[in-house]
Design a protein around this motif. Structure first.
Motif, mmCIF file in Angstrom:
data_model
loop_
_atom_site.group_PDB
_atom_site.id
_atom_site.type_symbol
_atom_site.label_atom_id
_atom_site.label_comp_id
_atom_site.label_asym_id
_atom_site.label_seq_id
_atom_site.Cartn_x
_atom_site.Cartn_y
_atom_site.Cartn_z
ATOM 1 N N LYS A 19 26.959 49.465 36.242
ATOM 2 C CA LYS A 19 27.544 48.600 37.263
ATOM 3 C C LYS A 19 26.582 47.500 37.705
ATOM 4 C CE LYS A 19 29.465 48.589 41.934
ATOM 5 N NZ LYS A 19 30.451 47.540 41.575
ATOM 6 N N LEU A 22 26.637 44.792 35.128
ATOM 7 C CA LEU A 22 27.882 44.028 35.147
ATOM 8 C C LEU A 22 27.924 43.082 36.335
ATOM 9 C CD1 LEU A 22 30.433 46.851 34.203
ATOM 10 C CD2 LEU A 22 29.376 45.179 32.679
ATOM 11 N N TYR A 52 35.947 47.518 38.224
ATOM 12 C CA TYR A 52 36.222 47.108 36.852
ATOM 13 C C TYR A 52 37.189 48.101 36.194
ATOM 14 C CZ TYR A 52 31.989 44.252 37.457
ATOM 15 O OH TYR A 52 31.057 43.370 37.905
ATOM 16 N N SER A 54 37.872 49.344 32.086
ATOM 17 C CA SER A 54 37.161 49.239 30.810
ATOM 18 C C SER A 54 38.016 49.747 29.656
ATOM 19 C CB SER A 54 35.846 50.012 30.862
ATOM 20 O OG SER A 54 36.085 51.377 31.135
ATOM 21 N N TYR A 71 34.744 45.210 29.612
ATOM 22 C CA TYR A 71 34.888 45.473 31.045
ATOM 23 C C TYR A 71 35.553 44.250 31.691
ATOM 24 C CZ TYR A 71 31.716 49.480 30.718
ATOM 25 O OH TYR A 71 31.138 50.687 30.398
ATOM 26 N N CYS A 72 36.649 44.488 32.399
ATOM 27 C CA CYS A 72 37.360 43.421 33.101
ATOM 28 C C CYS A 72 37.337 43.716 34.596
ATOM 29 C CB CYS A 72 38.812 43.317 32.628
ATOM 30 S SG CYS A 72 39.009 43.024 30.855
ATOM 31 N N LYS A 73 37.089 42.711 35.388
ATOM 32 C CA LYS A 73 37.194 42.895 36.830
ATOM 33 C C LYS A 73 38.629 43.247 37.196
ATOM 34 C CE LYS A 73 33.390 40.332 38.947
ATOM 35 N NZ LYS A 73 33.024 39.193 39.831
ATOM 36 N N ASP A 74 38.783 43.983 38.279
ATOM 37 C CA ASP A 74 40.129 44.366 38.708
ATOM 38 C C ASP A 74 41.002 43.143 38.975
ATOM 39 O OD1 ASP A 74 39.479 47.006 38.453
ATOM 40 O OD2 ASP A 74 39.016 47.299 40.583
ATOM 41 N N THR A 77 42.578 42.114 35.424
ATOM 42 C CA THR A 77 43.105 43.214 34.618
ATOM 43 C C THR A 77 44.047 42.678 33.547
ATOM 44 O OG1 THR A 77 42.958 44.710 36.505
ATOM 45 C CG2 THR A 77 44.389 45.374 34.695
#
Length: 558
Positions: A19, A22, A52, A54, A71-74, A77
């Motif tokens: 984390k 990221l 995130y 993943s 990994y994508c931020k919320d 999405t």
């Protein structure tokens, strides 16, 4: 929108979790390659990161090998996500599709290309000039061509063709496409630290594939523009390439812009590397939405450095994560059963009471079953000393006391095998004198008679003789009075010859500095041989701070 790609060379190297790494990028999408983790080794703090969502692809044939993750931020999405390039690893239903023409490859070859965990695809939405538009991000870790394995060269080219087929099919469906990751090929001589040292640089099959996969202007193809400025006009080459190297679009003439260095030779200190990590994109997306692209050589932690791209569009977030998201994995949502539940069933108390009538398979009888399931105080055998009234009173007061010592029956029990055996000590001369005064007796206070002592001594002598004979057979001596023949004699010379330590390093001729000892690990006639080279990091021959060409073999026996 910001997107980042980085070959991290092992995701488990981030011992405190990923984390923090990221968050440091402050990016909407972070794609990492060479995670070197299989699904059974993926822990929750790596798979489920706060803020995130993943998506992983794992190697199915080798542990600690390959693997990619996105990994994508919320707030970014994706609406769809898929593992692999072939579609063979996807579940029915929520897939991106658009697989293109794969008739050149057999089903076995397609499955082999995806089984190494080298691709994850996510599809996003953003608002553009023409309304809602799609953006597909393909995170890839392309194979490396091992010179000693010709089959891997063909495997790498097959992966390139499959990647191009899938990317062009998705582009034809109306979606913008970004391909990013470790491509494992430097495209132009400007992307290599020493292109003159590479045999047949232009004839490399990987570079030929990049030539027809990418398109660029003639003036920007090799030497770059007059200034390090974005190219204003790109036209497709005759080969029909549909994608752009976004870094060279913004920095067509920048040299020494490398993303990978050898850690064995310390080449990062002298920037003696290659640029093999890319962010490719279709031309219209680069020209309309890309703001800037650059590398981050200051970020350490791997033999690669990250590459980032900034876009002027804003991604829309999907209300729910796609099915392949790690949040939906059974092991992270509490649905996976424990293995112990499938191995045995805990017996009930009422079944234990009936165990005296039935016996379990094997050699256990009813008494042993009761003892193993719930050890209790057994009935005392005949001939054992009866407890006193005081002992009976204490036994009633302490009902939760531990099991008392019992004598084993003829058959014995399973617990008897785990009890240490008691050994009788050979009496001393004082005990012998004391026994002569009191005479032989029975019970707990009996003394040892001289005749019994003599017999024990005879047995002891026999054991000593047997031990000495055994030691002589094994080539060892247990006697306390060892000869001193080996002191400062032939033995000393033998151990000095064996444990002589590493040889004294010579001084390199260019820097007059102590060299470093290396060992040949490549298979061949020199495998295992040691040699000395300059201790400085590897670099270009024109760099005086780099390693010189000193080389010397270590003679055998030194």
């Amino acid at each position: 929108m910001k997107i980042v790609t980085w070959n991290i060379n092992g995701i488990r190297t981030f011992k405190n979790g990923i984390k923090k790494i990221l968050d440091s990028f402050d990016a909407d999408i972070i794609c990492v390659q060479e995670t070197k983790v299989t699904r059974d080794l993926l822990d929750e703090k790596t798979a489920i990161v706060d803020g995130y969502n993943s998506y992983f692809s794992f190697s199915r044939g080798r542990s600690g090998y390959s693997g990619v993750a996105t990994y994508c931020k919320d707030a970014a999405t994706p609406f769809l996500a898929e593992e692999g390039l072939t579609g063979l690893l996807s579940n029915q239903g929520a897939v991106i599709g658009c697989y293109g023409d794969q008739v050149e490859l057999t089903s076995e070859e397609l499955l082999a290309l995806d089984n190494e965990g080298r691709a994850v695809i996510t599809q996003h939405h953003f608002i553009g000039q023409d309304g809602l538009q799609k953006l597909t991000v393909i995170n890839v870790y392309c194979p490396r061509a091992d010179p000693d394995k010709p089959e891997r060269k063909e495997f790498k080219l097959q992966f390139y063709r499959l990647l191009q087929c899938r990317a062009e099919a998705i582009l034809s469906s109306g979606s913008h496409v970004i391909i990013l990751g470790d491509v494992n090929t430097s495209h132009r001589p400007i992307d290599h630290c020493d292109p003159d040292d590479v045999d047949n640089f232009e004839d490399n099959p990987g570079r030929k594939w990049l030539d027809q996969f990418l398109f660029e202007t003639a003036e920007n193809s090799e030497n770059g523009n007059a200034a390090d400025e974005p190219a204003e006009d790109f036209q497709e080459s005759a080969s029909g390439g549909k994608f752009v190297d976004s870094f060279r679009y913004f920095h067509p003439k920048r040299s020494n812009a490398f993303t990978c260095w050898s850690t064995l030779t310390g080449a990062r200190q002298t920037n003696y590397g290659t640029r093999i990590d890319y962010i490719f994109s279709n031309h219209s997306l680069v020209k309309t939405f890309f703001i800037g692209v650059d590398i981050m050589p200051e970020v350490e932690g791997s033999d690669h450095c990250p590459v980032w791209a900034q876009l002027s569009c804003t991604l829309q977030s999907s209300p729910r994560c796609p099915p392949v998201c790690t949040r939906h994995m059974p092991e992270f949502i509490g649905r996976q059963q424990k293995l112990s539940r499938f191995l045995f069933k805990i017996p009930e108390k009422q079944n234990i009471s009936n165990s005296s009538e039935k016996s379990l398979p094997g050699s256990q009888d009813a008494g042993e079953i009761r003892e193993n399931l719930n050890p209790v105080v057994q009935k005392q055998n005949v001939g054992k000393k009866r407890p006193t009234d005081r002992e009976d009173t204490n036994a009633h007061k302490s009902k939760k006391s531990k099991t008392t010592k019992t004598e084993s029956n003829a058959k014995g029990s399973l617990l008897a095998f785990f009890k240490p055996k008691q050994t009788q000590l050979i009496p001393t001369k004082e005990k012998q004198i004391e026994s002569c005064q009191d005479g032989p007796g029975t019970g707990s206070n009996s003394k040892i008679c001289p005749s019994d002592l003599q017999n024990d001594m005879n047995v002891s002598k026999l054991l000593e003789m047997e031990t000495e004979n055994q030691d002589e057979v094994e080539g060892e001596s247990t006697s306390m009075d060892k000869p001193n023949d080996c002191k400062k004699g032939p033995c000393t010379g033998f151990w000095k010859a064996v444990l002589h330590g590493p040889p004294q390093p010579p001084l390199c001729k260019s820097h007059n500095e102590p060299c470093v000892l290396r060992t040949v690990k490549k298979a061949g006639p020199n495998l295992g041989r040691q040699f000395f080279v300059c201790a400085r990091p590897q670099g270009h021959a024109s760099n005086p701070q780099a390693r010189c060409n000193f080389f010397a073999w270590v003679e055998k026996g030194k």
